[in-house]
Design a protein around this motif. Structure first.
Motif, PDB file in Angstrom:
ATOM      1  N   GLU A  14       0.839  -1.203   0.000  1.00 31.14           N
ATOM      2  CA  GLU A  14       0.000   0.000   0.000  1.00 31.14           C
ATOM      3  C   GLU A  14       0.870   1.247   0.000  1.00 31.14           C
ATOM      4  O   GLU A  14       1.858   1.335   0.741  1.00 31.14           O
ATOM      5  CB  GLU A  14      -0.927   0.003   1.226  1.00 31.14           C
ATOM      6  CG  GLU A  14      -1.904  -1.156   1.234  1.00 31.14           C
ATOM      7  CD  GLU A  14      -2.803  -1.127   2.460  1.00 31.14           C
ATOM      8  OE1 GLU A  14      -2.310  -0.766   3.537  1.00 31.14           O
ATOM      9  OE2 GLU A  14      -3.989  -1.457   2.319  1.00 31.14           O
ATOM     10  N   VAL A  15       0.485   2.229  -0.842  1.00 30.68           N
ATOM     11  CA  VAL A  15       1.246   3.468  -0.993  1.00 30.68           C
ATOM     12  C   VAL A  15       0.498   4.624  -0.355  1.00 30.68           C
ATOM     13  O   VAL A  15      -0.709   4.796  -0.552  1.00 30.68           O
ATOM     14  CB  VAL A  15       1.497   3.768  -2.492  1.00 30.68           C
ATOM     15  CG1 VAL A  15       2.222   5.094  -2.650  1.00 30.68           C
ATOM     16  CG2 VAL A  15       2.294   2.633  -3.129  1.00 30.68           C
ATOM     17  N   ASP A  16       1.239   5.417   0.437  1.00 32.99           N
ATOM     18  CA  ASP A  16       0.690   6.630   1.031  1.00 32.99           C
ATOM     19  C   ASP A  16       1.747   7.723   0.898  1.00 32.99           C
ATOM     20  O   ASP A  16       2.657   7.832   1.713  1.00 32.99           O
ATOM     21  CB  ASP A  16       0.346   6.388   2.502  1.00 32.99           C
ATOM     22  CG  ASP A  16      -0.255   7.640   3.165  1.00 32.99           C
ATOM     23  OD1 ASP A  16      -0.571   8.602   2.432  1.00 32.99           O
ATOM     24  OD2 ASP A  16      -0.389   7.638   4.399  1.00 32.99           O
ATOM     25  N   GLY A  17       1.632   8.517  -0.168  1.00 28.53           N
ATOM     26  CA  GLY A  17       2.649   9.530  -0.450  1.00 28.53           C
ATOM     27  C   GLY A  17       3.970   8.872  -0.810  1.00 28.53           C
ATOM     28  O   GLY A  17       4.045   8.117  -1.783  1.00 28.53           O
ATOM     29  N   LYS A  73       5.510   6.811   1.214  1.00 22.70           N
ATOM     30  CA  LYS A  73       5.614   5.675   2.135  1.00 22.70           C
ATOM     31  C   LYS A  73       4.931   4.456   1.528  1.00 22.70           C
ATOM     32  O   LYS A  73       3.814   4.540   1.026  1.00 22.70           O
ATOM     33  CB  LYS A  73       4.949   6.044   3.470  1.00 22.70           C
ATOM     34  CG  LYS A  73       4.955   4.948   4.521  1.00 22.70           C
ATOM     35  CD  LYS A  73       4.287   5.461   5.789  1.00 22.70           C
ATOM     36  CE  LYS A  73       4.179   4.401   6.857  1.00 22.70           C
ATOM     37  NZ  LYS A  73       3.511   4.910   8.081  1.00 22.70           N
ATOM     38  N   THR A 129       3.921   0.528   2.513  1.00 27.57           N
ATOM     39  CA  THR A 129       3.796  -0.481   3.568  1.00 27.57           C
ATOM     40  C   THR A 129       3.474  -1.818   2.915  1.00 27.57           C
ATOM     41  O   THR A 129       2.471  -1.946   2.207  1.00 27.57           O
ATOM     42  CB  THR A 129       2.690  -0.113   4.569  1.00 27.57           C
ATOM     43  OG1 THR A 129       2.974   1.172   5.126  1.00 27.57           O
ATOM     44  CG2 THR A 129       2.613  -1.139   5.687  1.00 27.57           C
ATOM     45  N   THR A 176       8.166  -1.476   6.132  1.00 25.33           N
ATOM     46  CA  THR A 176       7.754  -0.093   5.893  1.00 25.33           C
ATOM     47  C   THR A 176       8.883   0.658   5.192  1.00 25.33           C
ATOM     48  O   THR A 176       9.953   0.854   5.767  1.00 25.33           O
ATOM     49  CB  THR A 176       7.409   0.623   7.210  1.00 25.33           C
ATOM     50  OG1 THR A 176       6.402  -0.117   7.899  1.00 25.33           O
ATOM     51  CG2 THR A 176       6.899   2.030   6.929  1.00 25.33           C
ATOM     52  N   GLU A 182      10.101   4.138   3.730  1.00 27.00           N
ATOM     53  CA  GLU A 182       9.785   5.568   3.863  1.00 27.00           C
ATOM     54  C   GLU A 182      10.773   6.411   3.066  1.00 27.00           C
ATOM     55  O   GLU A 182      11.924   6.006   2.845  1.00 27.00           O
ATOM     56  CB  GLU A 182       9.804   5.981   5.331  1.00 27.00           C
ATOM     57  CG  GLU A 182       8.724   5.291   6.157  1.00 27.00           C
ATOM     58  CD  GLU A 182       8.623   5.834   7.565  1.00 27.00           C
ATOM     59  OE1 GLU A 182       7.974   6.877   7.758  1.00 27.00           O
ATOM     60  OE2 GLU A 182       9.208   5.204   8.471  1.00 27.00           O
TER      61      GLU A 182
END
Length: 399
Positions: free
Chosen positions: A52-55, A57, A59, A83, A85
């Motif tokens: 999963e991508v968040d900006g 980051k 995971t 994780t 980052e």
């Protein structure tokens, strides 16, 4: 007219955002695909549940590694969640992550257990093309570290580390790498040894608990394949410091690639015995490409020698000093069987000096010119007593 121009400008802006949007969005699945390809070269495969991508980051959950320990055999490791980052896509389609955090390890089996905390990679570079032949096609990291590591048996901690750290730095113009590593706060508890004779020796030598550190430092020049391991040392309190140094050439990227291909071929062979034989032959062939420059083994005493002489003497009914004198007479007799007179004299003189006042003992090999490995192998098979002169072997004490 003005209204029409505004509409066209808005449409153009929307189209631009549509086109540029995906360029800034990370692809977690692609990152893991390329990470798997890069580690696969070393016989490791990676599987996972989802990324999963968040900006910047990423995971990744349910990560599992399959590591080839030997031809036809592999170990499965359940890593858990990773994780990444500070992730960004690099030129050409690779990836760079500022940090990669691992979950703590807590594994128990039978009566033993191991735990590892605070596992972290920094400056991870994942290549776009792991099959290439340049320095940019290798998976690299700037530093790797862990916090405390502990091993227990039957509920009692028998081994521990305070922390570990390894660093890798590119040389100017990508000529190669400088590397170093440390493992600090190494502690081992040998009080639980059950064999009575071994337990007695451990107690007499003062080794019921040992405390020390490991350090390593060296460099690798890619074009010549020169690997200079300047230091690989174990240093324990009230025991001593043992250091190993080695300098060889020929360990090029092409050599590494050939070695990886040989490992893959062996891994793919379902016949384990046949695979091991093929691997052995492949390694023998690859060794022909290496050149020996120098090596050294050095021990700096920190009181263990006198304790060892006293204990060995007590087993023979003599004092430690008498045991030392006995060894002085025994060494020349043993060396004479090797038929290397010059080395025999060196060893005898060094052993005598060391036993009289233990400080350091060094065995070094520094030939006048680099020696190809095939020449060393030929000497070992045809005339083993010539090896000391071929490699320029010297033995010294207290220097």
């Amino acid at each position: 007219m003005m209204h029409t121009r505004k509409i066209r400008l808005m449409m153009a802006s929307a189209a631009l955002l549509t086109l540029t949007g995906p360029a800034f969005a990370l692809d977690g699945a692609d990152l893991m695909k390329k990470l798997d390809a890069a580690t696969n070269a070393n016989g490791t495969s990676i599987t996972y549940d989802k990324a999963e991508v968040d900006g910047d980051k990423v995971t990744v959950t349910g990560v599992k590694l399959k590591v080839a320990s030997q031809p036809g055999d592999a170990v499965d490791l359940n890593i858990g969640d990773l994780t990444f980052e500070g992730v960004e896509e690099t030129e050409g389609g690779g990836y760079y992550a500022e940090t990669v955090s691992f979950p703590d390890v807590n594994v128990s089996q039978d009566e033993g257990a191991i735990s590892v905390k605070d596992i972290l990679l920094s400056g991870l570079t994942i290549p776009a093309n792991a099959t290439g032949g340049t320095i940019n096609d290798i998976i690299l990291y700037e530093s790797a570290s862990t916090g405390p590591i502990a091993v227990s048996s039957k509920g009692k901690e028998v081994f521990s580390l305070e922390s570990t750290e390894a660093n890798l730095a590119r040389q100017e113009n990508d000529a190669g790498f400088d590397f170093d590593a440390t493992a600090s706060g190494i502690k081992a508890d040998l009080s639980s040894v059950e064999d009575a004779k071994t337990k007695e020796a451990i107690e007499k030598l003062g080794l019921t608990t040992i405390d020390g550190a490991l350090t390593m430092k060296g460099s690798w020049e890619v074009e010549s394949g020169n690997v200079a391991l300047e230091e690989y040392a174990l240093d324990f309190k009230n025991v001593g410091r043992l250091n190993f140094a080695l300098d060889i050439s020929g360990y090029t990227l092409a050599f590494v690639k050939s070695m990886q291909e040989a490992m893959k071929a062996a891994e793919a062979n379902p016949n384990k015995e046949e695979a091991n034989q093929a691997m052995g032959l492949a390694m023998m062939g690859l060794m022909q490409q290496l050149t020996f420059n120098s090596a050294e083994i050095r021990f700096d005493d920190a009181s263990i020698t006198k304790k060892a002489l006293d204990y060995a003497g007590s087993q023979q009914g003599v004092t430690g000093e008498q045991m030392a004198q006995s060894l002085k007479g025994l060494v020349p007799i043993m060396m004479a069987q090797l038929n290397v007179p010059e080395l025999q004299n060196q060893v005898s003189a060094a052993v005598n000096a060391y036993l009289d006042g233990p400080k350091s003992l060094t065995i070094s090999a520094a030939p006048e010119k680099p020696v190809p490995f095939p020449m060393i192998m030929g000497a070992a098979m045809g005339a083993p007593n010539t090896i000391p002169s071929v490699l320029g072997v010297k033995v010294t004490a207290n220097d």
